[in-house]
Structure formats: structure tokens, C-alpha cells
Scaffold this motif. Structure first.
Motif, short mmCIF file in Angstrom:
data_model
loop_
_atom_site.label_atom_id
_atom_site.label_comp_id
_atom_site.label_asym_id
_atom_site.label_seq_id
_atom_site.Cartn_x
_atom_site.Cartn_y
_atom_site.Cartn_z
N UNK A 199 0.64 -1.62 -0.03
CA UNK A 199 -0.03 0.07 -0.22
C UNK A 199 0.26 1.04 0.03
N UNK A 200 2.13 1.04 0.18
CA UNK A 200 2.93 2.36 0.84
C UNK A 200 4.33 2.96 -0.22
N UNK A 201 3.93 2.57 -1.38
CA UNK A 201 4.90 2.52 -2.59
C UNK A 201 4.22 2.27 -4.30
N UNK A 202 3.40 2.77 -3.88
CA UNK A 202 2.75 2.53 -5.46
C UNK A 202 2.98 4.49 -5.68
N UNK A 203 3.51 4.52 -7.27
CA UNK A 203 3.78 5.81 -7.15
C UNK A 203 3.46 6.04 -8.40
N UNK A 204 1.75 6.78 -8.77
CA UNK A 204 1.18 7.37 -10.33
C UNK A 204 2.48 7.95 -11.09
N UNK A 205 1.53 6.44 -12.21
CA UNK A 205 2.82 6.18 -13.65
C UNK A 205 3.03 8.31 -13.93
N UNK A 206 1.78 9.20 -14.50
CA UNK A 206 1.77 10.34 -14.46
C UNK A 206 3.29 10.73 -14.64
N UNK A 214 6.80 11.97 -1.49
CA UNK A 214 6.80 12.26 -0.95
C UNK A 214 6.63 13.46 -0.16
N UNK A 215 5.41 13.82 0.35
CA UNK A 215 5.27 15.14 1.03
C UNK A 215 5.87 14.67 2.40
N UNK A 216 6.37 16.22 2.80
CA UNK A 216 7.02 16.32 3.98
C UNK A 216 6.10 16.51 5.34
N UNK A 217 5.49 15.65 6.14
CA UNK A 217 4.96 15.20 7.23
C UNK A 217 5.48 16.06 8.46
N UNK A 218 4.36 16.91 9.53
CA UNK A 218 4.22 16.75 10.24
C UNK A 218 4.86 15.50 11.62
#
Length: 450
Positions: free
Chosen positions: A18-25, A439-443
Motif C-alpha cells: 500500500x505504501x509504495x505505488x507511484x502514479x505513472x503520470x 513523498x510530501x514532508x509531514x509533521x
């Protein structure tokens, strides 16, 4: 593991997927060269080499123009190397290794001296076979080979020196010993995993790599000259394929980190094991088994065509839609390695009484491109690659499938060694391509608030 352990691992697997898929676009958005390939199918240039060249097309006015495939070793056509060996009834792999390592064709005297030297160091170190191979057998010989390469570090009086003379010594020892390592690993597999008898023979110094290998894997140590010369041809055409193939690139990348020879070569063995690389000929053989089971008349073009359509439409065999052994990243009109093996295989097929099977391969080679064109709607030229015929050749030589990919390694160690030396001498910078994080930076969330 317990049932509870398995359940826990299954839950973790769900999280990992669940964690690793990346949108092909996103690959297009950031202009990522996936697989180090440009949009037009050419490879991203990441280095220069003087060792080998793979030619399948030419760029004319900015467009790829297909040409008959060429494979060059230090600027010499591999076809010329093979023809010269055939005309002089020579076993050519040692000459091929000499050329790749030192950049020039050897004289008769130089070749004789080189051949004798390789023979003199072909035996494995004292107790190596028993301690490093027999005491820890593997069901997969490529994994055993990688372990044997790493274990060689412990038997080397100077394993860490990056001096060219020392790396050359290590390389020559590996070139000489790979066939023995593989043969003994195969015998251990027979004994411990297949429940068959194990035969340990000593290599003979005067014999070629091909002769020694056939001698070591057979209980009676017997082989014919036709068999040995055909295996020698296979070793020549697999010895090198430019710096961009996955395993040779691995040698460059790992060597650029300034590590030892054994670590670099073991990494290349791991790369070659992959089914998208050296393991591809096994997939061809599995596909051919399936075709022979479902096509009742091997001489019928229509029956073969109908079944290949099913394979290409994901309705048969492994449902991937791939016709294995067809197409190549560089070669378009022809793969010179496949042509050489195909033409040589015709003679042995007649001797072995396997002409019907040989003709089946030829029919598939002729029909498959048409099938792929019609299904995928493209006119990209497709040719049979070396994997299509190499497994058939090894089968005619009565070589078990477990040895198909290890044979590739026995050959390619010459090219890998040349590439390691080239990286040490000519480059001097560690490989460090960019990877863009999406991956967005998160708090951070304290554990009590999760």
C-alpha cells in the motif's frame, strides 16, 4: 515460522504494498528516464567504454534507423572472431577473454601462454570445494556462485588492493575458476536437492573452458568435439555486451564505490540471475515446453500461429502476453549472437536427431514478429534474441536447465572483469544519479497520538 508469525508477515506485506505505488503520470511530469531509457527507446548515456559495442540502429537526421545487429569486442566483430576460430579449429573463449582484457588480439605465442596460465589456476584453493560449496549447497546455482565468489575473498592473500596488477590477478583467477565453481555447485545440488549421485572430477590444465565444463558435469567425463566447439561458441557470444547491460553496469556502479573485486563480481552475478537478464532463456524453454504440449503438429504454421496468438493475447502459457526470446532493447533487424547460435545449432540438431524441434524454433522465429505487430499495432522491428536459441543449444548438449544461467556467468566473467578494470583505470567517480522524492514532508506524530 508459526501460523501467528505468518499472519503478522501478511499484515506487514499489505502495508508494504500500500505504501509504495507511484502514479505513472509522475514519471512523465518529472521527465524520469525509467529503466535509464529515453522516450525514443535509446539508452541514457551514463558512461564511455572501449570494451564492447552493441549496434542495432543508427541515428539518421535525429531518427533511429534499423540496421542488422553488430556486436563488437574491442572494435572487432564477434562474427569474425567466431569464423577465425572455426577455420583454425580453435577453442576461442580464451582468445576472447584476452582481447577483452588487454584490448588486442593475441599472437599464437601469447594465446598459448595465456591458455596455459588459465589452466594452471583453474583448480579451486585447497579445501574450497568441501568447505565453501559442499557444506552449504544451494538449490539455485547462481546463489551458490555468488557465495563462492564472496568466499574467494577469504582465500586471497591480498583481497583489498585496488592496484591494477592485483585486480587483474583476481580477475584471471575468477575467469579460470568460474566453470569449476559452477560445476561443483551443480554436483552438490544433485546430491542434496535432487537425490542423485554426485561426481567430483578435477579439471585438466590443457583443456579449454568448454571442454573442462562438459567434463566436470558428466559422470563419465566424456564429450564430443562437436559439443565442445558449440559450447565454446556460446561462451564467446555471451562474453561481453557493452557497458549498459544490467550486470556490466552493476560492475561499474559497485566498482565506482571503491569496493573489492569479489564484492563487485558477486553483485554482477546477482544481477545476471534475474529473469529479465540472464535468466531469460529459462523462460524461453518453459514457453517452448508449453507450445510443444499444445501444438500437435510442429510443422503446421497455422497451428503455431494460432497458439502464439493466444500467448500474445494473454490467453495461454503464463498470461503475460510475452513471446519470450523475441525482441531486444538494442537489436532490431537481427541479433548476431542468435544468428550464430542458430546456424551452428542446425548441424548439431541433425546429429542429435532433433531437426523437428529445430524447425519448430525457426517457424516461431518467422511467425512471432507478425503476431506481435498485429496485436500491439506497431511496426517496430522485432528479431529473435540470443535467449531464444541458447537454451535449445544447451538442451542438445544435454546440459540441465539449472546450468543455463550459470553458463552465462561463466562466459560473462571475462566482460565483467574488463569493465571492472576500465572503471578503476578510467573513471574515478562514484555513480550518483538523482532520484526525485514524491513523498510530501509531514509533521511528526508522537506515539501516544497515533
Amino acid at each position: 515460522m508459526t501460523e501467528k508469525d505468518n499472519e503478522f508477515l501478511n499484515r506487514l506485506s499489505v502495508l508494504a504494498k500500500r505504501n509504495d505505488p507511484i502514479d505513472p503520470a509522475l514519471y512523465e511530469k518529472y521527465d524520469v528516464k525509467r529503466g535509464l531509457r529515453n522516450a525514443n527507446g535509446t539508452g541514457v548515456c551514463v558512461g564511455l567504454t572501449r570494451i564492447g559495442d552493441v549496434v542495432g540502429y543508427e541515428m539518421v537526421d535525429g531518427k533511429k534507423t534499423a540496421v542488422p545487429g553488430k556486436l563488437l569486442y574491442r572494435g572487432y566483430s564477434v562474427e569474425d572472431l567466431v569464423r577465425d576460430c572455426e577455420s583454425h579449429q580453435l577453442f576461442g573463449y580464451s582468445q576472447c577473454a584476452y582481447l577483452l582484457l588487454f584490448g588486442e588480439l593475441p599472437t599464437k605465442e601469447q594465446l598459448s601462454e595465456f591458455h596455459q596460465f588459465l589452466g594452471s589456476i583453474r583448480n579451486l584453493p585447497m579445501d574450497f570445494t568441501e568447505d565453501m560449496i559442499m557444506k552449504a549447497p544451494s538449490s539455485d546455482i547462481m546463489n551458490k556462485l555468488a557465495r563462492a565468489v564472496l568466499a574467494s575473498y577469504s582465500y586471497d592473500p591480498d583481497p583489498e588492493s585496488r592496484d591494477v596488477s592485483n585486480v587483474l590477478r583476481q580477475s584471471l583467477e575468477l575467469i579460470a575458476r568460474f566453470s569449476s565453481m559452477v560445476a561443483y555447485a551443480y554436483q552438490a545440488k544433485r546430491r542434496y536437492f535432487d537425490g542423485k549421485s554426485m561426481y567430483i572430477h578435477n579439471p585438466e590444465q590443457q583443456l579449454s573452458t568448454a571442454e573442462n565444463f562438459l567434463r566436470l558435469i558428466r559422470n563419465d567425463k566424456k564429450y564430443t568435439m562437436e559439443e565442445a566447439h558449440l559450447l565454446d561458441l556460446a561462451l564467446i557470444v555471451h562474453a561481453e555486451h557493452g557497458g549498459g547491460n544490467n550486470s556490466s553496469l552493476t560492475v561499474h556502479v559497485v566498482s565506482s564505490a571503491d569496493t573489492d573485486t569479489y564484492s563487485a563480481i558477486a553483485a554482477a552475478v546477482g544481477s545476471l540471475k534475474g529473469r529479465r537478464h540472464g535468466g531469460a532463456n529459462i523462460r524461453v524453454m518453459e514457453m517452448m515446453d508449453d507450445i510443444k504440449e499444445h501444438v500437435t503438429d510442429w510443422s503446421s504454421e497455422q497451428q503455431i500461429k494460432d497458439y502464439l496468438y493466444k500467448i500474445a493475447k494473454k490467453e495461454a502459457f503464463d498470461r503475460t502476453g510475452l513471446i519470450y526470446g523475441q525482441g531486444h532493447a538494442v537489436y532490431t533487424v537481427s541479433d548476431p549472437r542468435a544468428v550464430l547460435l542458430r546456424d551452428k545449432a542446425a548441424g548439431l540438431a541433425k546429429i542429435k536427431g532433433m531437426e523437428d524441434e529445430y524447425h519448430l524454433y525457426r517457424l516461431i522465429e518467422n511467425i512471432a514478429p507478425e503476431i506481435l505487430y498485429s496485436i500491439h499495432g506497431t511496426k517496430k522491428l522485432i528479431c529473435s534474441n540470443v535467449d531464444f536459441y541458447s537454451g535449445f543449444v544447451y538442451t542438445m548438449l544435454n546440459i540441465p536447465r539449472a546450468l543455463f544461467t550459470p553458463l552465462f556467468a561463466i562466459s560473462r566473467i571475462a566482460g565483467w572483469s574488463a569493465h571492472r578494470l576500465e572503471e578503476i583505470v578510467a573513471n574515478g567517480r562514484i555513480y550518483r544519479p538523482a532520484y526525485h522524492s514524491v513523498c510530501e514532508e509531514r509533521k511528526y506524530i508522537p506515539i501516544e497520538d497515533r
